[in-house]
Design an enzyme around this catalytic site. Sequence first.
Site, mmCIF file in Angstrom:
data_model
loop_
_atom_site.group_PDB
_atom_site.id
_atom_site.type_symbol
_atom_site.label_atom_id
_atom_site.label_comp_id
_atom_site.label_asym_id
_atom_site.label_seq_id
_atom_site.Cartn_x
_atom_site.Cartn_y
_atom_site.Cartn_z
ATOM 1 N N GLU A 113 0.811 -1.204 0.000
ATOM 2 C CA GLU A 113 0.000 0.000 0.000
ATOM 3 C C GLU A 113 0.848 1.260 0.000
ATOM 4 O OE1 GLU A 113 -1.893 -1.587 3.514
ATOM 5 O OE2 GLU A 113 -1.146 0.125 4.650
ATOM 6 N N CYS A 126 3.643 8.345 0.817
ATOM 7 C CA CYS A 126 4.242 7.376 1.730
ATOM 8 C C CYS A 126 4.255 6.045 0.987
ATOM 9 C CB CYS A 126 3.379 7.320 2.988
ATOM 10 S SG CYS A 126 3.837 6.012 4.123
ATOM 11 N N CYS A 133 7.040 -7.430 6.235
ATOM 12 C CA CYS A 133 8.217 -6.897 6.914
ATOM 13 C C CYS A 133 8.721 -7.969 7.873
ATOM 14 C CB CYS A 133 7.850 -5.632 7.692
ATOM 15 S SG CYS A 133 9.270 -4.826 8.490
ATOM 16 N N CYS A 137 7.912 -5.753 14.802
ATOM 17 C CA CYS A 137 7.517 -4.831 15.875
ATOM 18 C C CYS A 137 6.067 -5.170 16.256
ATOM 19 C CB CYS A 137 7.631 -3.382 15.404
ATOM 20 S SG CYS A 137 9.297 -2.974 14.833
ATOM 21 N N CYS A 140 2.863 -3.039 15.150
ATOM 22 C CA CYS A 140 2.725 -2.667 13.739
ATOM 23 C C CYS A 140 2.021 -3.783 12.976
ATOM 24 C CB CYS A 140 4.111 -2.402 13.155
ATOM 25 S SG CYS A 140 4.106 -2.183 11.361
ATOM 26 N N GLY A 188 7.258 -2.413 5.213
ATOM 27 C CA GLY A 188 8.625 -2.890 5.013
ATOM 28 C C GLY A 188 9.687 -2.072 5.712
ATOM 29 N N GLU A 189 10.871 -2.656 5.804
ATOM 30 C CA GLU A 189 12.034 -1.986 6.380
ATOM 31 C C GLU A 189 12.949 -1.598 5.214
ATOM 32 O OE1 GLU A 189 13.310 -0.601 9.044
ATOM 33 O OE2 GLU A 189 15.178 -0.372 7.918
ATOM 34 N N SER A 222 12.790 5.859 6.679
ATOM 35 C CA SER A 222 12.500 5.517 8.067
ATOM 36 C C SER A 222 12.994 4.103 8.354
ATOM 37 C CB SER A 222 10.985 5.605 8.301
ATOM 38 O OG SER A 222 10.666 5.313 9.642
ATOM 39 N N LEU A 246 12.466 4.970 17.148
ATOM 40 C CA LEU A 246 13.073 4.664 18.454
ATOM 41 C C LEU A 246 12.045 4.014 19.384
ATOM 42 C CD1 LEU A 246 15.894 4.984 19.747
ATOM 43 C CD2 LEU A 246 15.025 7.007 20.910
ATOM 44 N N HIS A 247 10.964 4.700 19.646
ATOM 45 C CA HIS A 247 9.803 4.199 20.396
ATOM 46 C C HIS A 247 10.064 3.895 21.870
ATOM 47 C CE1 HIS A 247 7.778 4.276 16.623
ATOM 48 N NE2 HIS A 247 8.323 3.188 16.141
ATOM 49 N N CYS A 364 0.446 1.876 8.205
ATOM 50 C CA CYS A 364 1.356 0.759 8.400
ATOM 51 C C CYS A 364 0.749 -0.617 8.177
ATOM 52 C CB CYS A 364 1.903 0.826 9.831
ATOM 53 S SG CYS A 364 2.247 2.480 10.335
HETATM 54 N N1 SAH Z 1 10.250 -0.151 8.926
HETATM 55 C C1 SAH Z 1 10.383 1.270 8.951
HETATM 56 C C2 SAH Z 1 9.327 2.044 8.199
HETATM 57 C C3 SAH Z 1 7.901 1.612 8.264
HETATM 58 S S1 SAH Z 1 6.750 2.183 9.446
HETATM 59 C C4 SAH Z 1 10.428 1.743 10.378
HETATM 60 O O1 SAH Z 1 10.114 0.967 11.271
HETATM 61 O O2 SAH Z 1 10.802 2.882 10.608
HETATM 62 C C5 SAH Z 1 6.821 3.904 9.660
HETATM 63 C C6 SAH Z 1 6.627 4.313 11.106
HETATM 64 O O3 SAH Z 1 5.310 3.970 11.604
HETATM 65 C C7 SAH Z 1 7.610 3.632 12.042
HETATM 66 O O4 SAH Z 1 8.092 4.584 12.957
HETATM 67 C C8 SAH Z 1 6.742 2.615 12.739
HETATM 68 O O5 SAH Z 1 7.284 2.206 13.966
HETATM 69 C C9 SAH Z 1 5.439 3.361 12.885
HETATM 70 N N2 SAH Z 1 4.274 2.512 13.169
HETATM 71 C C10 SAH Z 1 4.082 1.224 12.827
HETATM 72 N N3 SAH Z 1 2.892 0.773 13.287
HETATM 73 C C11 SAH Z 1 2.319 1.803 13.929
HETATM 74 C C12 SAH Z 1 1.074 1.951 14.625
HETATM 75 N N4 SAH Z 1 0.215 0.950 14.723
HETATM 76 N N5 SAH Z 1 0.817 3.153 15.178
HETATM 77 C C13 SAH Z 1 1.702 4.178 15.070
HETATM 78 N N6 SAH Z 1 2.878 4.096 14.435
HETATM 79 C C14 SAH Z 1 3.193 2.910 13.877
#
Ligand code: SAH
Length: 383
Positions: A113, A126, A133, A137, A140, A188-189, A222, A246-247, A364
Amino acid sequence: MTTLPLIPATSGAPAARRAAMPPQHLADLDLAGRQALVAELGEPAFRAKQISTHYFGRLVRDPQLMTDLPAATRARLADRLLPSLLTPVRELACDDGATRKALWRLHDGSLVESVLMGYPDRVTVCISSQAGCGMACPFCATGQAGLTRNLSTAEIVDQAVYLAGVAASGAVAGSPARLSHVVFMGMGEPLANYARVVAAIRRLVAPAPEGLGLSQRHITVSTVGLVPAIRRLASEDLSVTLALSLHAPDDDLRDELVPVNQRWKVAEVLDAAWDYAARTGRRVSIEYAMIKNVNDQPWRADLLGRLLAGKLAHVNLIPLNPTPGSRWDASPKPVEREFVRRLREAGVSTTVRDTRGREIDGACGQLAAAEDRDIDPATAASA
Ligand code: SAH
């Protein structure tokens, strides 16, 4: 929410997925590569520029519309340079048409998407870099299903070219018609598909007709924090913006939220980020999804503030978009405000991301996940 023209999903597609790479497309090649291929096909080299001007300059993706090419030439070139890579499965619009989400089926049945977001001063897309992926995480949607495959360079670029065409048609009212920004924040990453993503960035920034002519500064990659790949990206002659997901400011929690942290720790990934900032002069965007009672405590704001104070960084807080079946929720607004206040007090520039596209599963992998539920009766019944 408006549902735009819809091509219904064919049922049974997931079972047929073979995770194969697609045929080559002109966006996989630089201009010299396209010229060599055109010559190989027995056509004059200028045809490479002509067809590139259609695709990147005029955003024309359909060979049938390239009527200045003689029919036989067109057919020959289209076959080798313009295979259809993305089949729209669903297009959704919300925010009065300012946000549009596209779900594509790739040639092997994989779903990916992209999102188009219009603002008064810019248009952002985006895009996805992988089908699925592998980073797992837990908050996600894309992470839940695992990795299907890397996208090809052209599959990545074609998402941007398609949506640039949508923007150019004036579909995003109140925004410029020209695509200006690209963020690799779809599925994806990106740094796990390094060579193809870097080639895609080169296509996005090369001036037309070689590429789309975007500014490097307007491209954001990202990442979960693949340290060697961040360092490698810093050594390319590109200065795109790096966003680091980072989170959590502490390894205990980040090991859980971003499992790759078990390999590269917070201190190590921030080190790589600061080196990236120093090499490119670009401020690093620190992504932080605000998850209720998980990572949103005042002490974590203070710890994050200490890690980032004085660095070339900006914090982008993302209200968590809860994924179906997840045990996690977004932080309450007062908690979010206190988190922002503490970061700013520490001297760290901080903003909260707008929640564009929420009603169309804007974050995402959620649209692709919903589509899979729609077409798989077993999961649909339990959803
Ligand atoms: N794999 C890459 C890019 C994809 S996601 C990465 O992790 O950076 C882009 C951003 O959205 C990332 O910061 C990811 O952690 C965040 N993200 C993923 N799922 C989410 C959700 N359910 N709510 C808010 N942010 C989310």
